[in-house]
Design a protein around this motif. Structure first.
Motif, PDB file in Angstrom:
ATOM      1  N   ASN A 100       0.794  -1.240   0.000  1.00  0.00           N
ATOM      2  CA  ASN A 100       0.000   0.000   0.000  1.00  0.00           C
ATOM      3  C   ASN A 100       0.823   1.285   0.000  1.00  0.00           C
ATOM      4  N   GLY A 101       1.998   1.210  -0.631  1.00  0.00           N
ATOM      5  CA  GLY A 101       2.772   2.431  -0.869  1.00  0.00           C
ATOM      6  C   GLY A 101       3.821   2.773   0.171  1.00  0.00           C
ATOM      7  N   ASP A 102       4.052   1.910   1.170  1.00  0.00           N
ATOM      8  CA  ASP A 102       5.103   2.214   2.144  1.00  0.00           C
ATOM      9  C   ASP A 102       6.475   1.882   1.564  1.00  0.00           C
ATOM     10  N   VAL A 103       7.446   2.753   1.872  1.00  0.00           N
ATOM     11  CA  VAL A 103       8.811   2.522   1.406  1.00  0.00           C
ATOM     12  C   VAL A 103       9.798   2.697   2.549  1.00  0.00           C
ATOM     13  N   GLY A 104      10.961   2.047   2.432  1.00  0.00           N
ATOM     14  CA  GLY A 104      12.007   2.172   3.445  1.00  0.00           C
ATOM     15  C   GLY A 104      13.353   1.882   2.809  1.00  0.00           C
ATOM     16  N   TRP A 105      14.413   2.284   3.516  1.00  0.00           N
ATOM     17  CA  TRP A 105      15.774   2.061   3.037  1.00  0.00           C
ATOM     18  C   TRP A 105      16.174   0.638   3.447  1.00  0.00           C
ATOM     19  N   VAL A 106      15.575  -0.343   2.779  1.00  0.00           N
ATOM     20  CA  VAL A 106      15.715  -1.727   3.239  1.00  0.00           C
ATOM     21  C   VAL A 106      15.499  -2.694   2.080  1.00  0.00           C
ATOM     22  N   GLU A 107      16.143  -3.821   2.144  1.00  0.00           N
ATOM     23  CA  GLU A 107      15.770  -4.960   1.294  1.00  0.00           C
ATOM     24  C   GLU A 107      15.542  -6.136   2.225  1.00  0.00           C
ATOM     25  N   TYR A 108      14.728  -7.082   1.813  1.00  0.00           N
ATOM     26  CA  TYR A 108      14.358  -8.149   2.750  1.00  0.00           C
ATOM     27  C   TYR A 108      13.929  -9.409   2.026  1.00  0.00           C
ATOM     28  N   LEU A 109      13.893 -10.460   2.826  1.00  0.00           N
ATOM     29  CA  LEU A 109      13.390 -11.740   2.354  1.00  0.00           C
ATOM     30  C   LEU A 109      12.323 -12.165   3.348  1.00  0.00           C
TER      31      LEU A 109
END
Ligand SMILES: C=C1C[C@]23C[C@H]1CC[C@H]2[C@@]12CCC[C@@](C)(C(=O)O1)[C@H]2[C@@H]3C(=O)O
Ligand SMILES: O=C(O)CCC(=O)C(=O)O
Ligand SMILES: [Fe+2]
Length: 332
Positions: A100-109
């Motif tokens: 729903n449009g949230d962003v962060g300085w992150v990558e994840y599994l």
């Protein structure tokens, strides 16, 4: 240096004007080897919805093996990682969190803890030695789940509930809807130019499940919100675990335990790697305050199933207060 007017900076959703915080030394410390800890544990869940555990019994070898597999995975070329993308809801994700449009300085599994689905859908992420990754994951998740159940049983004891396993049985159930996540927050050198601004790694939120068990490397970034709305920084400790009370446990205790609001800020120099086990109930499970905790009180929530709550959570924004939709409107 390019000067960007402050209000303009706020247009980038990663960037927030954040007051400098100091490390907080008042985070409750629970020694799992001491039976008496159950009282401290209840107090910590009431005051903070958050605490740190030591003497947890999870072999350090399991932790370091999974961390090194995680680091290996995140250092793969983007094109490799993207073979496990998008996270719908499981898989590899970068910057975008949820739908729903949230962003962060992150990558994840994001992974399910149900083994079959791990091997089917995400075999591509396990690299050239899939068995090694899978074993590290299974060893770690089983040990952390066992610890989470011990903690939940100590909580039940501390609350003087007759049934010790009233919470832990939900995680032990074969159908338990639990999730596992590896997060990687790359260093963000631009932060230094931002002065009193910060980059959001993972925006503020509460976890919807019963309990979350978090472990990170030695890089700071995690913050929790106190009852007065202020934010405090959690000093990293790679050999301990941090426990979050989730929304479902708040409901089952009729609001006595608080699900903690937390977030992660990016670091300018060091990468942060975290691993989190989110212990959830079976989808069909009814989530409601335990009758023995309600004596004389009314339920603050209307009854719902974990399926309903999860569906509602997945259509919300990260920072939303997801429980308000389930609160009972009482005539006063
Ligand atoms: C905006 C989002 C992103 C959500 C769902 C929804 C609200 C809360 C987020 C979390 C937080 C806890 C782990 C997770 C796996 C969960 O169950 O709820 C997350 C999920 C995601 O990162 O996809
Ligand atoms: O990565 C972290 O340290 C915390 C992330 C988090 O809160 C989450 O994934 O729900
Ligand atoms: Fe979280």
């Amino acid at each position: 240096m390019v000067l960007v007017p402050k209000p303009a900076l706020q247009q980038f959703s990663f960037i927030r004007n954040i007051k400098p915080t100091t490390f907080f030394s008042g985070i409750p410390l629970i020694d799992l080897s001491k039976p008496d800890s159950k009282h401290l544990l209840v107090k910590a869940c009431e005051e903070f919805g958050f605490f740190k555990v030591v003497n947890h019994g999870v072999p350090l070898e399991f932790i370091s093996k999974l961390e090194s597999e995680a680091v290996k995975f995140f250092s793969l070329p983007l094109s490799e990682k993207e073979k496990a993308s998008p996270p719908n809801p499981f898989g590899y994700g970068k910057k975008s969190i949820g739908q729903n449009g949230d962003v962060g300085w992150v990558e994840y599994l994001l992974l399910t803890t149900n083994q079959e689905s791990i091997s089917q859908r995400l075999s591509s992420v396990f690299g050239d030695n899939p068995e090694k990754f899978r074993r590290a994951l299974n060893d770690y998740v089983s040990a952390v789940k066992k610890m989470a159940c011990e903690i939940l049983e100590m909580m039940a004891d501390g609350l003087k509930l007759q049934q010790r396993n009233v919470f832990s049985k939900l995680l032990m159930d074969e159908q338990s809807d639990s999730v596992f996540r590896l997060n990687h927050y790359p260093p963000c050198p631009e932060i230094q130019a931002l002065k009193d601004h910060n980059i959001i790694g993972f925006g503020e939120h509460t976890d919807p499940q019963i309990i979350s068990v978090l472990r990170s490397n030695n890089t700071s970034g995690l913050q929790i919100s106190l009852n007065d709305g202020s934010w405090i920084s959690v000093p990293p400790d790679p050999s301990s675990f941090f426990i979050n009370v989730g929304d479902s446990l708040q409901v089952m205790t009729n609001g006595r335990f608080k699900s903690v609001r937390h977030r992660v800020l990016a670091n300018s120099i060091k990468a942060r790697v975290s691993m989190i086990y989110f212990g959830g109930p079976p989808l069909k499970e009814k989530i409601a305050p335990l009758p023995s905790l309600m004596e004389g009180e009314e339920s603050l929530y209307r009854e719902f199933t974990w399926f309903e709550y999860k569906r509602s959570a997945y259509s919300s924004r990260l920072a939303d207060n997801r429980l308000v939709l389930f609160e009972r409107i009482t005539a006063s």
